[in-house]
Structures are given as C-alpha cells and as structure tokens.
Design an enzyme around this catalytic site. Structure first.
Site, PDB file in Angstrom:
ATOM      1  N   ARG A  56     -10.864 -40.055   9.631  1.00 38.96           N
ATOM      2  CA  ARG A  56      -9.522 -39.511   9.411  1.00 38.96           C
ATOM      3  C   ARG A  56      -8.586 -39.923  10.545  1.00 38.96           C
ATOM      4  O   ARG A  56      -7.383 -40.060  10.371  1.00 38.96           O
ATOM      5  CB  ARG A  56      -9.572 -37.987   9.268  1.00 38.96           C
ATOM      6  N   TYR A 109      18.434 -32.659   9.598  1.00 43.10           N
ATOM      7  CA  TYR A 109      18.052 -33.220   8.303  1.00 43.10           C
ATOM      8  C   TYR A 109      17.755 -32.074   7.319  1.00 43.10           C
ATOM      9  O   TYR A 109      17.009 -31.143   7.646  1.00 43.10           O
ATOM     10  CB  TYR A 109      16.812 -34.072   8.570  1.00 43.10           C
ATOM     11  N   ASP A 182      14.352 -34.724  16.550  1.00 42.99           N
ATOM     12  CA  ASP A 182      14.202 -35.734  15.509  1.00 42.99           C
ATOM     13  C   ASP A 182      14.936 -36.975  16.023  1.00 42.99           C
ATOM     14  O   ASP A 182      16.164 -37.011  16.053  1.00 42.99           O
ATOM     15  CB  ASP A 182      14.807 -35.217  14.199  1.00 42.99           C
ATOM     16  N   LYS A 207      12.044 -45.187   8.284  1.00 43.47           N
ATOM     17  CA  LYS A 207      13.372 -45.771   8.486  1.00 43.47           C
ATOM     18  C   LYS A 207      13.254 -47.090   9.246  1.00 43.47           C
ATOM     19  O   LYS A 207      12.783 -48.058   8.687  1.00 43.47           O
ATOM     20  CB  LYS A 207      14.274 -44.750   9.192  1.00 43.47           C
TER      21      LYS A 207
HETATM   22  C1  PLP Z   1      14.490 -39.596   6.343  1.00 34.60           C
HETATM   23  C2  PLP Z   1      14.505 -38.676   7.475  1.00 34.60           C
HETATM   24  C3  PLP Z   1      13.416 -37.850   7.742  1.00 34.60           C
HETATM   25  C4  PLP Z   1      12.222 -37.758   6.819  1.00 34.60           C
HETATM   26  O1  PLP Z   1      11.491 -38.918   6.778  1.00 34.60           O
HETATM   27  P1  PLP Z   1      10.557 -39.274   5.509  1.00 34.60           P
HETATM   28  O2  PLP Z   1       9.696 -40.347   6.052  1.00 34.60           O
HETATM   29  O3  PLP Z   1      11.481 -39.718   4.425  1.00 34.60           O
HETATM   30  O4  PLP Z   1       9.799 -38.040   5.148  1.00 34.60           O
HETATM   31  C5  PLP Z   1      13.482 -37.043   8.849  1.00 34.60           C
HETATM   32  N1  PLP Z   1      14.547 -37.039   9.656  1.00 34.60           N
HETATM   33  C6  PLP Z   1      15.619 -37.823   9.435  1.00 34.60           C
HETATM   34  C7  PLP Z   1      16.765 -37.767  10.365  1.00 34.60           C
HETATM   35  C8  PLP Z   1      15.640 -38.653   8.333  1.00 34.60           C
HETATM   36  O5  PLP Z   1      16.722 -39.400   8.084  1.00 34.60           O
END
Ligand code: PLP
Length: 402
Positions: A56, A109, A182, A207
């Site tokens: 894992r 977010y 984040d 992203k």
């Molecule tokens: C897209 C996004 C997320 C979530 O990411 P995923 O991989 O789509 O779950 C978290 N924080 C921000 C700022 C985002 O733009």
C-alpha cells in the site's frame, strides 16, 4: 483434472513466471512497480514493520514521487493521496479530534468547506470562517483554547485573496496551533510554505504537477510532529495511489518549472490585456501593480501561475453566460493547471461567503494554458463582444415584438 491438455509443470511455471526481476536495468525514471504483496526475505521479517511489508506504500514509483515532493516542499516527508481533495480531508482527519475547532479562511476551495461542514462536523469538529482580507493579528485574535489548526489558501480559490501566511503561522505556532495551507496555486514552486512557518503544505497534484488534465492525485508535506500525524493518518485510513498515476506525476515534475514559467508569463500578458478592456471592472491577479494582494505576493512569492479571475462591469451582470458561450479556445470546465485554457463563472460559488457582495459585477475565473497569447486574447475579445452584441440583439427583438 478436467482439462487434460494442461501440464502440471507448465502450470506452476506460468503461475511463477517473471517473478525473478531483482536485477533491473537502469532507466531515467523509476520502474512502475505494481504489487500488493511484498515478498520478505525470511519469516522473521513478516512482522518487522520497520521494513516495507505491504504494497500500500513504499513501492518504487510512489517512494520516488514522495521523495521528490518532500524535496520540492522543503519537508521531511510527503504523503500521497488519490486526489487533492483526499489530501485535504486526509490531513484534516489526521490532525483533528472531536471537540477541536478549526479556523478556516473563507475563500478556501469549495469542496474543502463541504468536508469541514459535513463529515468533520459529524465527527465533532467545529469550524469558524474568517474573511481572507483579515491581517495576521486579527486572525490570531480568533484563537481559543479549542483551536487545533488554521486552514489557509492563498491566493484564495476564485477571489484570489492574498493572506499574510508567514504572519499567521508565526502567531499560530506561538499558541501551539497548527497551520495548514492549500498550496496548489503555487505548485510547490512559487511559494514555500514550510520555510515560512506553515506546518502542513497540501497540493492537488491533479493541477500543475501532473499538468495534462488526465490524472487525479494529492499530497500533504510536513516535518516533525505534523509528519508523524500524517503518517499515522495515512496508515490508519488506508490512503494509496497507483504506481501508474505516481509515474505520471513524476513525469510532470520534470517539466513543472518550464511549464509554470510559460503559464505565468502568458497569464500576466492576458491579465494586463484584460485590465485594459472597457467591459472589465477589475482583474484579480496578485502580480498586477494595483491589485489588493500585490504587496504580499511580491514579498512571499517568486511568480504567478496561469490561474486568475476578473470582474466584469456591473451592467453585464446578466450576460456572463453569453460571454462564456462566445469563447471557443477556452474550454468551459472545472479544474486547471493543465496545458489548456479554461473558464468558469464564479458567482454561484460565492453564496454565503464573506466575498459575496464584495464584487459589484460578475466574476469569471480563467486558467491560461500554453496556447499563444494573441490567440487567447482574440478569443476573450470575441467573448467580451457577446456582452453587448447579445444585449443589442435582445433589445432589437424586444423592439420588434413590442
Ligand atoms: C482542484 C483543487 C483541489 C482538489 O484537487 P482534486 O485533485 O481535484 O481533488 C484542491 N484545492 C484547490 C485549490 C483546487 O483547485
């Protein structure tokens, strides 16, 4: 034996084929190592949990990726999650207990809020939201004995508010409160949270790191006690990512700087162009000289990515969909950080937040991809033309029918 054609010896050879590959030739990337079972050297090793005993975590591809991400974030360890949202929920579950309180920037977010207000609330963790326009002193003044952590996102999703992250982190640490950020916008490159006092840096690798709009993955990076908590949470909850996806994220890291440099340069050019268009009231991009977050951005960040927002003049409040439908190069869709340009209207997501009502006109968020800037501005111009064109057409129709 039902099928007499099968030879017993061949059967056993097939079952155990290709299992002797301890001597791999070297390639520039790690092997995509698939495996749930890890074969151990002897019986004693089966309960030696200092070793990798189960697939894992700890396999070649994922280990190479987390080491690279820990290095990028300046952290002792980076943990992988199957999406960015899972990294956020996983980190919060790893540090919070029933009775704890979270302070959360109001511009986070949307799905982060949904988790905090939903699952986390059901588990007895309360949250208080504060405006991202508050300074470090005001945020620190909200800390109570129950406060476990402060969750930040800067620039904030959609509204692009910049926060004094180093100031808040120093004040929080002095009170024994963790800070979590984040850091997706900065992609781990443009801002280094751990070096500025933040305890846990989270990214949606979906992203910029993966970068091609085709892989979901997330990570949380930390050192010391925060890393120990994340490790425990990852193990207890059971987060795991596939080696194929981990390989894609590693491949993305190799071109991250090059892509970000291009996204940032194009985004700045498009932001400046938008600021000069008569239909645009304000461009929400921290690199622009007159933007609210410019001073913090210039102090803390080494650049911008391709994501920013802009506010249309209030008279176009009912025309934003027509503008977006007039775009052809920009795709309409969520997510960002890939090679392609995208746009979404923001206002439906502002409801109930401190930023609702702050902007007079409708807000559009765009991601500037790797297309040529003149093609992007030409497409945006065609979209902006719809703001008035459509209205003229409607007026003509009204006149004709009235
Ligand atoms: C897209 C996004 C997320 C979530 O990411 P995923 O991989 O789509 O779950 C978290 N924080 C921000 C700022 C985002 O733009």
């Amino acid at each position: 034996m039902i099928n007499g054609l099968i030879s017993a010896e061949e059967n056993t050879r097939l079952v155990h084929c290709a299992s002797d590959c301890t001597q791999l030739v070297r390639t520039p990337g790690p092997p995509v190592q698939r495996g749930s079972t890890v074969l151990l050297s002897d019986a004693k090793a089966i309960y030696d949990h200092k070793q990798v005993t189960y697939g894992r975590s700890g396999l070649a591809t994922q280990t190479a990726l987390s080491a690279a991400l820990a290095d990028l974030e300046g952290a002792e360890q980076a943990f992988l999650y199957p999406s960015g949202l899972a990294a956020i929920t996983g980190a919060l579950m790893a540090i919070c207990s029933a009775g704890d309180e979270l302070l959360v920037s109001d511009c986070v977010y949307g799905p982060t809020r949904r988790f905090i207000n939903g699952t986390l609330a059901r588990y007895g963790v309360t949250a208080r939201y504060f405006s991202p326009t508050e300074g470090a002193t005001d945020v620190a003044a909200r800390i109570t004995p129950a406060t476990r952590a402060i969750f930040l996102e800067s620039p904030g999703s959609l509204s692009m508010d910049m926060m004094d992250v180093p100031g808040i982190s120093v004040a929080a640490r002095a009170r024994g409160v963790l800070t979590i950020i984040d850091n997706t916008w900065a992609a781990g490159v443009l801002f280094k949270p751990l070096a500025r006092g933040v305890d846990i840096s989270i990214q949606s690798l979906t992203k910029y790191v993966c970068g091609h709009s085709d892989v979901f993955m997330g990570m949380a990076a930390a050192s010391g006690e925060a890393a120990r908590l994340l490790a425990r949470g990852t193990q207890e909850i059971g987060w795991a990512v596939s080696p194929d996806d981990a390989y894609m994220a590693l491949r993305g890291l190799r071109t991250l700087h090059t892509r970000l440099a291009q996204h940032g340069a194009s985004a700045l050019a498009v932001a400046q162009w938008l600021a000069a268009q008569p239909e645009v009231a304000e461009v929400l991009c921290p690199a622009l000289a007159d933007s609210a977050g410019q001073a913090i951005w210039a102090r803390d960040f080494s650049g911008i990515c391709g994501l920013f927002s802009f506010v249309l003049k209030v008279e176009y409040a009912d025309r934003v969909d027509a503008m977006l439908d007039g775009l052809s190069l920009f795709g309409l869709g969520y997510s960002w950080g890939g090679f392609e340009s995208l746009a979404i209207p923001c206002d439906p997501q502002f409801a109930g937040r401190t930023c609702s009502g702050r902007f007079e006109g409708p807000v559009v968020r765009i991601h500037i991809g790797l297309e040529a800037v003149p093609d992007l501005t030409a497409d945006l111009r065609r979209g902006l033309d719809q703001l008035d064109h459509g209205r003229c057409a409607e007026r003509q129709k009204l006149r004709a029918t009235g």
